[in-house]
Design an enzyme around this catalytic site. Structure first.
Site, PDB file in Angstrom:
ATOM      1  CD1 TRP A  30       0.015  -1.064   3.339  1.00  0.00           C
ATOM      2  CD2 TRP A  30       0.126   1.176   3.298  1.00  0.00           C
ATOM      3  NE1 TRP A  30       0.605  -0.645   4.512  1.00  0.00           N
ATOM      4  CE2 TRP A  30       0.685   0.717   4.520  1.00  0.00           C
ATOM      5  CE3 TRP A  30       0.086   2.549   3.063  1.00  0.00           C
ATOM      6  CZ2 TRP A  30       1.188   1.583   5.489  1.00  0.00           C
ATOM      7  CZ3 TRP A  30       0.592   3.411   4.027  1.00  0.00           C
ATOM      8  CH2 TRP A  30       1.141   2.929   5.217  1.00  0.00           C
ATOM      9  CD  GLU A  73       4.968   5.214  12.749  1.00  0.00           C
ATOM     10  OE1 GLU A  73       6.011   4.963  12.106  1.00  0.00           O
ATOM     11  OE2 GLU A  73       4.303   4.347  13.336  1.00  0.00           O
ATOM     12  CD  GLU A 111       7.982   1.282  11.021  1.00  0.00           C
ATOM     13  OE1 GLU A 111       7.413   2.354  11.306  1.00  0.00           O
ATOM     14  OE2 GLU A 111       7.670   0.207  11.547  1.00  0.00           O
ATOM     15  CG  HIS A 114       4.019   3.376   9.282  1.00  0.00           C
ATOM     16  ND1 HIS A 114       4.549   2.521  10.213  1.00  0.00           N
ATOM     17  CD2 HIS A 114       3.603   2.598   8.241  1.00  0.00           C
ATOM     18  CE1 HIS A 114       4.438   1.268   9.766  1.00  0.00           C
ATOM     19  NE2 HIS A 114       3.886   1.299   8.572  1.00  0.00           N
ATOM     20  CD  GLU A 164       8.443  -2.310  14.562  1.00  0.00           C
ATOM     21  OE1 GLU A 164       7.311  -1.835  14.338  1.00  0.00           O
ATOM     22  OE2 GLU A 164       9.436  -1.994  13.886  1.00  0.00           O
ATOM     23  CB  THR A 167       4.211   1.349  17.243  1.00  0.00           C
ATOM     24  OG1 THR A 167       4.894   0.189  16.807  1.00  0.00           O
ATOM     25  CG2 THR A 167       5.215   2.343  17.750  1.00  0.00           C
ATOM     26  CG  ASP A 196       2.961  -1.764   7.331  1.00  0.00           C
ATOM     27  OD1 ASP A 196       2.358  -2.647   6.706  1.00  0.00           O
ATOM     28  OD2 ASP A 196       3.497  -0.771   6.787  1.00  0.00           O
ATOM     29  CD  GLU A 197       4.260   0.250  13.376  1.00  0.00           C
ATOM     30  OE1 GLU A 197       5.337  -0.353  13.275  1.00  0.00           O
ATOM     31  OE2 GLU A 197       4.170   1.486  13.230  1.00  0.00           O
ATOM     32  CG  HIS A 200       7.684  -3.838  10.716  1.00  0.00           C
ATOM     33  ND1 HIS A 200       7.526  -2.491  10.538  1.00  0.00           N
ATOM     34  CD2 HIS A 200       7.741  -4.372   9.462  1.00  0.00           C
ATOM     35  CE1 HIS A 200       7.476  -2.219   9.240  1.00  0.00           C
ATOM     36  NE2 HIS A 200       7.602  -3.342   8.578  1.00  0.00           N
TER      37      HIS A 200
HETATM   38 FE   LIG Z   1       7.274   0.120  13.534  1.00  0.00          FE
HETATM   39 FE   LIG Z   2       5.578   2.736  12.185  1.00  0.00          FE
END
Ligand SMILES: [Fe+2]
Ligand SMILES: [Fe+2]
Length: 326
Positions: A30, A73, A111, A114, A164, A167, A196-197, A200
């Protein structure tokens, strides 16, 4: 026992084999533009109107936690610099093809979206004082951040496993608050970032699992060391034009809104202790066994602390045109 550098080198092959499932290919990733009106799209004015109507009912405390998350971020240059300082992880040339260097650049690239996405959303929403927010970002990158990991990859990956997850929790909770306020766009944005976090977090925990397998004594001692130093949030040095207490003021709002709380801190410890099965590590040295005991009782100590957290007073934020939150 192997040295830390040898252990890091020994799991490099594993990182290389798994990097394509831990990071998404650019082609299917994305991008911030997927969530926001493009100014060259026909009907962009109506789409911006719709976005602003969606953001109309976001309360001041939600705006504050959202800005705090966005500012965090946006200090990504600090985190990439930090990651590249970890022994054995360093991207020696800037285009190095080692798995660790590819991970470091790939993680940073993911990242980077974000902060971009949250920044653009906030700008288009018309709900916050963008210049004040930008001043905070400027200050934060200027000030830097020391997560107390030295250049040690074990401490580094304990930190990132924790961070991670923290967040992820924070973005997910803001997504829920956005939904409650009727802002579907923001709900989708924060939910996607939280995804995403989560990926990760999974990656860093996998790296750390490999370290636990290769060097349980070093790993458990590093985990305990990091928790004694405490996991400090990366935006701890943020400030605004009012004073240097901005992070404290922000943390109070995060705690009050339930976006990130002492209880979450305890729960993260608990989940990591269980994930690496700290309780069942055997054959440890006396010192490592003390670390093990300390870690196994730690979540409970924070849970007791969480019950005693008392928040008083109201605080002003330049981000929301100097209004009070409390
Ligand atoms: Fe992150
Ligand atoms: Fe992030």
């Amino acid at each position: 026992m192997s040295t830390k550098m040898e252990v890091i080198r020994s799991i490099e092959g594993f990182v290389g084999e798994n990097i394509d499932s831990l990071l998404k290919p650019v082609e299917t990733s994305w991008q911030p533009s997927d969530f926001l009106p493009g100014l060259s799209d026909p009907g962009w004015k109506e789409r911006i109107d719709a976005l602003q109507r969606g953001a109309e009912n976001l309360a001041d405390d939600v705006l504050v936690v959202l800005v705090g998350d966005m500012v965090t971020e946006e200090a990504l240059p600090t985190y990439q610099t930090w990651l590249n300082r970890l022994n054995g992880i360093t991207d020696e040339t800037g285009v190095s093809n080692t798995p660790w260097a590819r991970w470091s650049r790939g993680w940073t690239a993911e990242e980077n979206r974000h902060g971009d996405l949250l920044n653009r959303y906030l700008m288009l929403s018309g709900r916050v004082d963008m210049r004040a927010v930008e001043v905070t970002i400027h200050h934060l990158i200027n000030s830097g951040f020391d997560p107390q990991t030295e250049n040690d990859p074990y401490l580094g990956f304990i930190y990132t496993s924790f961070q991670e997850r923290a967040t992820k929790i924070s973005h997910r909770n803001v997504a829920t608050l956005a939904l409650r306020a009727g802002d579907d766009t923001l709900h989708r944005i924060c939910g996607t970032i939280a995804g995403d976090e989560a990926r990760h977090e999974k990656a860093y925990k996998m790296f750390m699992t490999r370290i636990f397998e290769a060097d349980p004594v070093g790993a458990v001692c590093s985990f305990a060391t990091m928790m004694k130093r405490k996991i400090v949030m990366p935006a701890v040095m943020m400030r605004d034009e009012l004073d240097g207490s901005l992070f404290l003021r922000f943390s109070k709002v995060a705690q009050r809104t339930g976006v990130y709380t002492v209880r979450d801190y305890a729960d993260i410890i608990d989940s990591l202790v269980k994930h690496w099965d700290i309780e069942h590590l055997f054959g440890l040295s006396d010192f490592a066994a003390q670390s093990q005991d300390y870690l196994c009782g730690l979540a409970e100590r924070y849970r007791r602390l969480a019950e005693r957290v008392a928040l008083t007073g109201t605080d002003r934020f330049t981000w929301i045109f100097g209004r009070q939150v409390g």
